[in-house]
Design a protein around this motif. Structure first.
Motif, PDB file in Angstrom:
ATOM      1  N   GLU A   9      10.267  -8.790   3.793  1.00  0.00           N
ATOM      2  CA  GLU A   9      10.859 -10.091   3.507  1.00  0.00           C
ATOM      3  C   GLU A   9      10.406 -10.552   2.139  1.00  0.00           C
ATOM      4  O   GLU A   9       9.202 -10.714   1.902  1.00  0.00           O
ATOM      5  N   ASN A  10      11.343 -10.777   1.251  1.00  0.00           N
ATOM      6  CA  ASN A  10      11.046 -11.223  -0.112  1.00  0.00           C
ATOM      7  C   ASN A  10      10.004 -10.316  -0.737  1.00  0.00           C
ATOM      8  O   ASN A  10      10.245  -9.138  -0.932  1.00  0.00           O
ATOM      9  N   ARG A  11       8.829 -10.818  -1.011  1.00  0.00           N
ATOM     10  CA  ARG A  11       7.791 -10.031  -1.684  1.00  0.00           C
ATOM     11  C   ARG A  11       6.656  -9.626  -0.749  1.00  0.00           C
ATOM     12  O   ARG A  11       5.599  -9.208  -1.189  1.00  0.00           O
ATOM     13  N   ILE A  12       6.873  -9.716   0.566  1.00  0.00           N
ATOM     14  CA  ILE A  12       5.840  -9.382   1.551  1.00  0.00           C
ATOM     15  C   ILE A  12       6.339  -8.264   2.471  1.00  0.00           C
ATOM     16  O   ILE A  12       7.454  -8.297   2.969  1.00  0.00           O
ATOM     17  N   VAL A  13       5.473  -7.270   2.706  1.00  0.00           N
ATOM     18  CA  VAL A  13       5.769  -6.178   3.630  1.00  0.00           C
ATOM     19  C   VAL A  13       4.842  -6.349   4.835  1.00  0.00           C
ATOM     20  O   VAL A  13       3.628  -6.334   4.700  1.00  0.00           O
ATOM     21  N   ASN A  14       5.430  -6.536   6.003  1.00  0.00           N
ATOM     22  CA  ASN A  14       4.687  -6.694   7.250  1.00  0.00           C
ATOM     23  C   ASN A  14       4.509  -5.299   7.846  1.00  0.00           C
ATOM     24  O   ASN A  14       5.486  -4.582   8.055  1.00  0.00           O
ATOM     25  N   CYS A  15       3.240  -4.910   8.088  1.00  0.00           N
ATOM     26  CA  CYS A  15       2.927  -3.549   8.518  1.00  0.00           C
ATOM     27  C   CYS A  15       2.032  -3.562   9.745  1.00  0.00           C
ATOM     28  O   CYS A  15       1.353  -4.539  10.025  1.00  0.00           O
ATOM     29  N   GLN A  16       2.025  -2.416  10.444  1.00  0.00           N
ATOM     30  CA  GLN A  16       1.137  -2.245  11.585  1.00  0.00           C
ATOM     31  C   GLN A  16       0.364  -0.949  11.409  1.00  0.00           C
ATOM     32  O   GLN A  16       0.937   0.106  11.148  1.00  0.00           O
ATOM     33  N   LEU A  17      -0.963  -1.056  11.540  1.00  0.00           N
ATOM     34  CA  LEU A  17      -1.811   0.132  11.521  1.00  0.00           C
ATOM     35  C   LEU A  17      -1.744   0.811  12.880  1.00  0.00           C
ATOM     36  O   LEU A  17      -1.384   0.179  13.876  1.00  0.00           O
ATOM     37  N   ASP A  18      -2.118   2.081  12.945  1.00  0.00           N
ATOM     38  CA  ASP A  18      -2.026   2.808  14.215  1.00  0.00           C
ATOM     39  C   ASP A  18      -2.992   2.286  15.274  1.00  0.00           C
ATOM     40  O   ASP A  18      -2.844   2.593  16.448  1.00  0.00           O
ATOM     41  N   ASN A  19      -3.950   1.425  14.885  1.00  0.00           N
ATOM     42  CA  ASN A  19      -4.836   0.813  15.888  1.00  0.00           C
ATOM     43  C   ASN A  19      -4.276  -0.505  16.420  1.00  0.00           C
ATOM     44  O   ASN A  19      -4.917  -1.197  17.195  1.00  0.00           O
ATOM     45  N   GLY A  20      -3.059  -0.877  15.966  1.00  0.00           N
ATOM     46  CA  GLY A  20      -2.393  -2.086  16.446  1.00  0.00           C
ATOM     47  C   GLY A  20      -2.536  -3.302  15.550  1.00  0.00           C
ATOM     48  O   GLY A  20      -1.885  -4.314  15.763  1.00  0.00           O
ATOM     49  N   ILE A  22      -1.926  -5.839  12.675  1.00  0.00           N
ATOM     50  CA  ILE A  22      -0.773  -6.234  11.860  1.00  0.00           C
ATOM     51  C   ILE A  22      -1.306  -6.821  10.555  1.00  0.00           C
ATOM     52  O   ILE A  22      -2.193  -7.686  10.567  1.00  0.00           O
ATOM     53  N   ILE A  23      -0.768  -6.352   9.428  1.00  0.00           N
ATOM     54  CA  ILE A  23      -1.183  -6.879   8.131  1.00  0.00           C
ATOM     55  C   ILE A  23       0.035  -7.124   7.243  1.00  0.00           C
ATOM     56  O   ILE A  23       1.084  -6.505   7.428  1.00  0.00           O
ATOM     57  N   ASP A  24      -0.106  -8.037   6.300  1.00  0.00           N
ATOM     58  CA  ASP A  24       0.918  -8.302   5.293  1.00  0.00           C
ATOM     59  C   ASP A  24       0.389  -7.802   3.958  1.00  0.00           C
ATOM     60  O   ASP A  24      -0.755  -8.074   3.594  1.00  0.00           O
ATOM     61  N   ILE A  25       1.238  -7.062   3.236  1.00  0.00           N
ATOM     62  CA  ILE A  25       0.864  -6.493   1.950  1.00  0.00           C
ATOM     63  C   ILE A  25       1.926  -6.878   0.929  1.00  0.00           C
ATOM     64  O   ILE A  25       3.129  -6.861   1.243  1.00  0.00           O
ATOM     65  N   ALA A  26       1.508  -7.195  -0.287  1.00  0.00           N
ATOM     66  CA  ALA A  26       2.449  -7.538  -1.351  1.00  0.00           C
ATOM     67  C   ALA A  26       3.401  -6.369  -1.604  1.00  0.00           C
ATOM     68  O   ALA A  26       2.985  -5.200  -1.641  1.00  0.00           O
ATOM     69  N   ARG A  27       4.666  -6.662  -1.766  1.00  0.00           N
ATOM     70  CA  ARG A  27       5.720  -5.655  -1.968  1.00  0.00           C
ATOM     71  C   ARG A  27       5.445  -4.772  -3.176  1.00  0.00           C
ATOM     72  O   ARG A  27       5.788  -3.599  -3.199  1.00  0.00           O
TER      73      ARG A  27
END
Length: 47
Positions: A9-20, A22-27
């Protein structure tokens, strides 16, 4: 470790690590061709 792209979304990438976790990282830290559902594998090393 694996990082799965859940949503972009816009300049943020919402991600999930394999341990569950959830983190947001700059695009800007990803390549232009990244898509939702992509999985990135990486290693973590202790110093």
């Amino acid at each position: 470790m694996k990082l799965t792209i859940l949503r972009i979304e816009n300049r943020i990438v919402n991600c999930q690590l394999d341990n569950g976790t959830i983190i947001d990282i700059a695009r800007r830290w990803f390549t232009e061709d990244i898509q939702e559902g992509d999985t990135i594998e990486f290693d973590i090393h202790d110093l």
